[in-house]
Design a protein around this motif. Structure first.
Motif, PDB file in Angstrom:
ATOM      1  N   PRO A  89       4.870  16.010   4.132  1.00 14.80           N
ATOM      2  CA  PRO A  89       6.327  15.678   3.551  1.00 14.80           C
ATOM      3  C   PRO A  89       7.298  14.886   4.597  1.00 14.80           C
ATOM      4  N   GLU A  90       7.047  15.344   5.729  1.00 12.40           N
ATOM      5  CA  GLU A  90       7.731  14.745   6.908  1.00 12.40           C
ATOM      6  C   GLU A  90       7.315  13.427   7.471  1.00 12.40           C
ATOM      7  N   ASP A  91       6.289  12.901   6.788  1.00 13.32           N
ATOM      8  CA  ASP A  91       5.805  11.431   6.850  1.00 13.32           C
ATOM      9  C   ASP A  91       6.636  10.475   6.005  1.00 13.32           C
ATOM     10  N   THR A  92       7.493  11.118   5.261  1.00 18.27           N
ATOM     11  CA  THR A  92       8.034  10.230   4.204  1.00 18.27           C
ATOM     12  C   THR A  92       9.103   9.252   4.952  1.00 18.27           C
ATOM     13  N   GLY A  93       9.252   8.048   4.431  1.00 18.29           N
ATOM     14  CA  GLY A  93      10.028   7.130   4.928  1.00 18.29           C
ATOM     15  C   GLY A  93       9.764   5.887   4.508  1.00 18.29           C
ATOM     16  N   GLY A 138       0.725  -1.351   0.059  1.00 14.79           N
ATOM     17  CA  GLY A 138       0.051   0.112   0.137  1.00 14.79           C
ATOM     18  C   GLY A 138       1.031   1.398  -0.076  1.00 14.79           C
ATOM     19  N   GLY A 139       2.084   1.283   0.062  1.00 16.74           N
ATOM     20  CA  GLY A 139       2.936   2.509  -0.165  1.00 16.74           C
ATOM     21  C   GLY A 139       3.172   2.888  -1.489  1.00 16.74           C
ATOM     22  N   GLY A 140       3.739   4.046  -1.632  1.00 17.24           N
ATOM     23  CA  GLY A 140       3.779   4.587  -2.923  1.00 17.24           C
ATOM     24  C   GLY A 140       4.030   6.317  -2.675  1.00 17.24           C
ATOM     25  N   LEU A 141       3.842   7.043  -3.775  1.00 15.53           N
ATOM     26  CA  LEU A 141       3.935   8.462  -4.002  1.00 15.53           C
ATOM     27  C   LEU A 141       2.775   9.027  -3.603  1.00 15.53           C
ATOM     28  N   GLN A 196       8.207   1.898   0.906  1.00 16.41           N
ATOM     29  CA  GLN A 196       8.390   3.244   0.855  1.00 16.41           C
ATOM     30  C   GLN A 196       7.241   4.228   0.803  1.00 16.41           C
ATOM     31  N   VAL A 197       7.082   5.255   1.596  1.00 19.93           N
ATOM     32  CA  VAL A 197       6.151   6.047   1.591  1.00 19.93           C
ATOM     33  C   VAL A 197       6.837   7.520   1.343  1.00 19.93           C
ATOM     34  N   THR A 198       6.212   8.060   0.093  1.00 19.27           N
ATOM     35  CA  THR A 198       7.003   9.380  -0.023  1.00 19.27           C
ATOM     36  C   THR A 198       5.959  10.404  -0.218  1.00 19.27           C
ATOM     37  N   VAL A 199       5.838  11.346   0.526  1.00 17.06           N
ATOM     38  CA  VAL A 199       5.007  12.521   0.488  1.00 17.06           C
ATOM     39  C   VAL A 199       5.631  13.712  -0.267  1.00 17.06           C
TER      40      VAL A 199
END
Length: 122
Positions: free
Chosen positions: A86-90, A6-9, A117-120
């Protein structure tokens, strides 16, 4: 084995739902945690859910935005992430404990997923 999906951009303000599915063992009587790691920093606990009364805990930075839940019939735990920043990215990891309670400490957990990976970002 724990498998996350379920992760992604996603753009800031968007939502994602992470899933953590177990195979080979049951999650029914285990506390489950979600952790996040960014380069150069230690893996930190984001949220966890106990098998006792399904009590939940969240790190302050995600309170009111993230919701952890479990579906024992599907042997799966979810992390619904709304109003992403954006700070939730990781890289997000799920982990299963040998205990019914849960904790934000890494050493509490016995099994770990491979991470996703989760990228915001806009």
């Amino acid at each position: 084995q724990l498998v996350e999906s379920g992760g992604g951009l996603v753009q800031p303000g968007g939502s994602l739902r992470l899933s953590c599915a177990a195979s080979g063992f049951t999650l029914d009587y285990r506390g489950i945690g979600w952790f996040r790691q960014v380069p150069g920093k230690e893996r930190e606990g984001v949220s966890c859910i106990s098998s006792i009364n399904t009590g939940t805990h969240y790190v302050d930075s995600v309170k009111g935005r993230f919701t952890i839940s479990r579906d024992n019939a599907k042997n799966t735990v979810y992390l619904q992430m709304n109003s992403l920043k954006p700070e939730d990215t990781g890289v997000y990891y799920c982990a299963a404990s040998g205990y019914q309670g849960c904790s934000g400490r890494r050493e509490w957990y016995e099994f770990w997923g491979q991470g996703l990976q989760v990228t915001v970002s806009s």
